[in-house]
Design a protein around this motif. Structure first.
Motif, PDB file in Angstrom:
ATOM      1  N   ASN A  33       0.824  -1.211   0.000  1.00 24.39           N
ATOM      2  CA  ASN A  33       0.000   0.000   0.000  1.00 24.39           C
ATOM      3  C   ASN A  33       0.861   1.266   0.000  1.00 24.39           C
ATOM      4  O   ASN A  33       0.461   2.296  -0.546  1.00 24.39           O
ATOM      5  N   MET A  34       2.063   1.176   0.580  1.00 25.61           N
ATOM      6  CA  MET A  34       2.940   2.342   0.580  1.00 25.61           C
ATOM      7  C   MET A  34       3.570   2.558  -0.789  1.00 25.61           C
ATOM      8  O   MET A  34       3.776   3.694  -1.219  1.00 25.61           O
ATOM      9  N   VAL A  35       3.886   1.473  -1.476  1.00 26.66           N
ATOM     10  CA  VAL A  35       4.399   1.592  -2.847  1.00 26.66           C
ATOM     11  C   VAL A  35       3.310   2.196  -3.742  1.00 26.66           C
ATOM     12  O   VAL A  35       3.571   3.106  -4.548  1.00 26.66           O
ATOM     13  N   ASP A  36       2.101   1.702  -3.579  1.00 34.08           N
ATOM     14  CA  ASP A  36       0.981   2.202  -4.379  1.00 34.08           C
ATOM     15  C   ASP A  36       0.681   3.672  -4.065  1.00 34.08           C
ATOM     16  O   ASP A  36       0.232   4.420  -4.945  1.00 34.08           O
ATOM     17  N   TYR A  37       0.916   4.060  -2.827  1.00 29.26           N
ATOM     18  CA  TYR A  37       0.677   5.459  -2.436  1.00 29.26           C
ATOM     19  C   TYR A  37       1.546   6.395  -3.269  1.00 29.26           C
ATOM     20  O   TYR A  37       1.080   7.434  -3.748  1.00 29.26           O
ATOM     21  N   VAL A  38       2.802   6.016  -3.487  1.00 26.08           N
ATOM     22  CA  VAL A  38       3.693   6.834  -4.319  1.00 26.08           C
ATOM     23  C   VAL A  38       3.308   6.704  -5.783  1.00 26.08           C
ATOM     24  O   VAL A  38       3.221   7.706  -6.516  1.00 26.08           O
ATOM     25  N   LYS A  39       3.058   5.473  -6.204  1.00 28.05           N
ATOM     26  CA  LYS A  39       2.777   5.232  -7.630  1.00 28.05           C
ATOM     27  C   LYS A  39       1.470   5.878  -8.091  1.00 28.05           C
ATOM     28  O   LYS A  39       1.410   6.475  -9.166  1.00 28.05           O
ATOM     29  N   ASP A  40       0.439   5.771  -7.267  1.00 25.16           N
ATOM     30  CA  ASP A  40      -0.894   6.185  -7.701  1.00 25.16           C
ATOM     31  C   ASP A  40      -1.300   7.573  -7.212  1.00 25.16           C
ATOM     32  O   ASP A  40      -2.219   8.171  -7.769  1.00 25.16           O
ATOM     33  N   TYR A  41      -0.649   8.071  -6.173  1.00 24.43           N
ATOM     34  CA  TYR A  41      -1.109   9.344  -5.578  1.00 24.43           C
ATOM     35  C   TYR A  41      -0.025  10.422  -5.644  1.00 24.43           C
ATOM     36  O   TYR A  41      -0.175  11.426  -6.329  1.00 24.43           O
ATOM     37  N   LEU A  42       1.088  10.182  -4.944  1.00 23.77           N
ATOM     38  CA  LEU A  42       2.129  11.214  -4.904  1.00 23.77           C
ATOM     39  C   LEU A  42       2.795  11.425  -6.255  1.00 23.77           C
ATOM     40  O   LEU A  42       3.046  12.555  -6.681  1.00 23.77           O
ATOM     41  N   GLY A  43       3.102  10.310  -6.927  1.00 25.81           N
ATOM     42  CA  GLY A  43       3.817  10.400  -8.195  1.00 25.81           C
ATOM     43  C   GLY A  43       3.090  11.238  -9.235  1.00 25.81           C
ATOM     44  O   GLY A  43       3.649  12.213  -9.770  1.00 25.81           O
ATOM     45  N   LYS A  48       2.606  16.220 -12.371  1.00 30.32           N
ATOM     46  CA  LYS A  48       1.781  17.317 -12.884  1.00 30.32           C
ATOM     47  C   LYS A  48       2.424  18.660 -12.570  1.00 30.32           C
ATOM     48  O   LYS A  48       2.359  19.603 -13.382  1.00 30.32           O
ATOM     49  N   GLN A  49       3.057  18.754 -11.398  1.00 28.70           N
ATOM     50  CA  GLN A  49       3.732  20.006 -11.015  1.00 28.70           C
ATOM     51  C   GLN A  49       5.081  20.161 -11.697  1.00 28.70           C
ATOM     52  O   GLN A  49       5.626  21.263 -11.732  1.00 28.70           O
ATOM     53  N   HIS A  50       5.655  19.057 -12.204  1.00 24.63           N
ATOM     54  CA  HIS A  50       6.994  19.070 -12.793  1.00 24.63           C
ATOM     55  C   HIS A  50       6.949  18.378 -14.157  1.00 24.63           C
ATOM     56  O   HIS A  50       7.343  17.204 -14.284  1.00 24.63           O
ATOM     57  N   PRO A  51       6.456  19.072 -15.170  1.00 26.69           N
ATOM     58  CA  PRO A  51       6.372  18.468 -16.511  1.00 26.69           C
ATOM     59  C   PRO A  51       7.735  17.940 -16.971  1.00 26.69           C
ATOM     60  O   PRO A  51       8.768  18.604 -16.801  1.00 26.69           O
ATOM     61  N   GLY A  52       7.714  16.743 -17.526  1.00 27.34           N
ATOM     62  CA  GLY A  52       8.960  16.128 -17.988  1.00 27.34           C
ATOM     63  C   GLY A  52       9.589  15.205 -16.970  1.00 27.34           C
ATOM     64  O   GLY A  52      10.554  14.499 -17.282  1.00 27.34           O
ATOM     65  N   VAL A  53       9.041  15.195 -15.755  1.00 27.20           N
ATOM     66  CA  VAL A  53       9.573  14.313 -14.710  1.00 27.20           C
ATOM     67  C   VAL A  53       8.695  13.069 -14.598  1.00 27.20           C
ATOM     68  O   VAL A  53       7.461  13.155 -14.610  1.00 27.20           O
ATOM     69  N   LYS A  54       9.345  11.910 -14.493  1.00 23.21           N
ATOM     70  CA  LYS A  54       8.638  10.655 -14.280  1.00 23.21           C
ATOM     71  C   LYS A  54       9.029  10.090 -12.923  1.00 23.21           C
ATOM     72  O   LYS A  54      10.225   9.916 -12.637  1.00 23.21           O
ATOM     73  N   VAL A  55       8.039   9.845 -12.062  1.00 19.89           N
ATOM     74  CA  VAL A  55       8.294   9.241 -10.755  1.00 19.89           C
ATOM     75  C   VAL A  55       8.115   7.737 -10.863  1.00 19.89           C
ATOM     76  O   VAL A  55       7.068   7.257 -11.308  1.00 19.89           O
ATOM     77  N   VAL A  56       9.148   7.002 -10.495  1.00 14.45           N
ATOM     78  CA  VAL A  56       9.083   5.535 -10.521  1.00 14.45           C
ATOM     79  C   VAL A  56       9.132   5.038  -9.082  1.00 14.45           C
ATOM     80  O   VAL A  56      10.020   5.400  -8.306  1.00 14.45           O
ATOM     81  N   SER A  57       8.159   4.204  -8.730  1.00 16.51           N
ATOM     82  CA  SER A  57       8.040   3.706  -7.359  1.00 16.51           C
ATOM     83  C   SER A  57       8.260   2.204  -7.314  1.00 16.51           C
ATOM     84  O   SER A  57       7.627   1.446  -8.060  1.00 16.51           O
ATOM     85  N   VAL A  58       9.172   1.760  -6.462  1.00 17.97           N
ATOM     86  CA  VAL A  58       9.396   0.323  -6.261  1.00 17.97           C
ATOM     87  C   VAL A  58       9.428   0.044  -4.764  1.00 17.97           C
ATOM     88  O   VAL A  58       9.658   0.937  -3.949  1.00 17.97           O
ATOM     89  N   GLY A  59       9.186  -1.217  -4.408  1.00 19.15           N
ATOM     90  CA  GLY A  59       9.179  -1.604  -3.006  1.00 19.15           C
ATOM     91  C   GLY A  59      10.169  -2.716  -2.723  1.00 19.15           C
ATOM     92  O   GLY A  59      10.525  -3.497  -3.611  1.00 19.15           O
TER      93      GLY A  59
END
Length: 378
Positions: A33-43, A48-59
């Motif tokens: 659920n913590m990995v998903d929190y970054v992947k689905d919510y924070l990322g 959206k605030q930083h166009p061109g940036v991709k957030v990759v989340s792994v656990g």
């Protein structure tokens, strides 16, 4: 070498970002659920605030073992002399945060981000006896407290001594899960030793003195006598189950687990919480930045977003029922009335500041568990 190090840590996910994008790699020790929190919510919010940036989340998995994997990977890159390490943000447990700060594996960044000044709890400075001041931002705090059935309990104990007297009047109506059935029981036991052992500040901040455990004979003998009047439950969930069935009337629980069960209809609304004096333990998860993060400034911006009052309110409190990593006072006005009252009606922000205690430093923690086995559980 790099591909070898990535093995077992979500290599495919890390390599999935488009080559043209700036990639922020976030690795999390914790449940899915913590990995998903970054992947689905924070990322997505950060992208959206930083166009061109991709957030990759792994656990790397739950518990200290997950943090150990992160440590081992960064340690290998450090020893290999890598100019830039693979992770930009790490989400880690207390013990490993102390080890990583001590070993020079983290950046001291908290003073450089706007949300750094919103942190007030000791856990941002002292992590199980290790100095982590400036190296970490708490993502959230889990807290233990007494859960009780308000229909069954009118004289709710406010302290450990009052609880002892209460159990004498109400035998087998208090239950906890010992030290082998989950951390809420461990928290109760370490809280007991802190309350009756005579020097709680030393247990929390050190220095470690192995002779201190010799002063616990009476508190542990009293705990053994106390156990004769209580029920040992089968685990964290077992305590909540027995409360739900009315088999016990009071028990120590994790607050977030309590509210999640209540939201799911697994606990009746007449269940309440209380945080006893002089305090009960809780524990944070930390955001930290590796010393050789390729995108350190971007990592600071990500953590600043993740620890902002609105995200702490919407993401940490409303999604997970966790207490915020920053001082809860900063969330007033960010939560709707229902969410605020749900989390802070029974336990106020001031209660958290005063009675939300850390676990003892690691050597005392181990001594308490060993002493419990020898002198209480036998």
């Amino acid at each position: 070498m790099k591909m070898h190090l990535l093995a077992g840590l979500g290599a495919a996910a890390l390599m999935a970002a488009p080559a043209s994008a700036q990639t922020l790699n976030v690795v999390t020790a914790g449940d899915q659920n913590m990995v998903d929190y970054v992947k689905d919510y924070l990322g997505p919010m950060f992208e959206k605030q930083h166009p061109g940036v991709k957030v990759v989340s792994v656990g790397t998995g739950p518990g200290d073992a997950g943090s150990q994997k992160i440590f081992e990977k960064l340690d290998a890159q450090k020893k290999a002399g890598a100019a830039a390490w693979d992770f930009d943000v790490v989400v880690i447990h207390q013990k490993m945060a102390g080890d990583m700060a001590k070993d020079g594996m983290l950046v001291r960044y908290r003073g450089d981000i706007p949300t750094g000044k919103l942190v007030t709890r000791d856990s941002a400075v002292n992590s199980l006896g290790a100095n982590v001041d400036g190296y970490v931002m708490p993502m959230f705090h889990s807290q233990t407290a007494l859960a009780y059935n308000a229909d069954m309990v009118k004289d709710v104990p406010s302290s450990y001594p009052e609880l002892v007297e209460w159990t004498k009047k109400h035998p087998k109506q208090f239950g906890y899960n010992g030290i082998k059935g989950g951390m809420s029981g461990v928290a109760f036991v370490t809280g007991w030793v802190s309350a009756f052992g005579g020097d709680s500040a030393k247990l929390e901040k050190g220095p470690y003195d192995p002779a201190v455990k010799n002063s616990w004979d009476k508190p542990l003998a009293d705990l053994k006598a106390f156990n004769q009047n209580v029920v040992i439950t089968p685990g964290n969930a077992g305590t909540l189950d027995m409360l739900n069935r009315g088999e016990i009337a009071i028990g120590p629980v994790w607050v977030d687990m309590f509210y999640t069960w209540q939201a799911d209809g697994k606990l009746p609304p007449n269940m309440k919480l209380k945080l006893m004096s002089p305090g009960m333990p809780g524990q944070p998860m930390y955001y930290a930045i590796p010393a050789k993060a390729a995108n350190a400034k971007l990592a600071e911006q990500f953590i600043a977003l993740a620890t902002s009052p609105q995200v702490q309110a919407d993401g940490i409190v409303k999604k997970f029922n966790w207490y915020p990593g920053i001082d809860a006072q900063n969330l007033e006005g960010k939560l709707d009335k229902a969410a605020w009252e749900k989390l802070f009606t029974d336990i106020k922000p001031a209660d958290l500041s005063e009675k939300g205690r850390p676990f003892p430093i690691a050597p005392y923690f181990n001594d308490i568990l060993e002493s419990y086995e020898k002198k209480v559980a036998n």
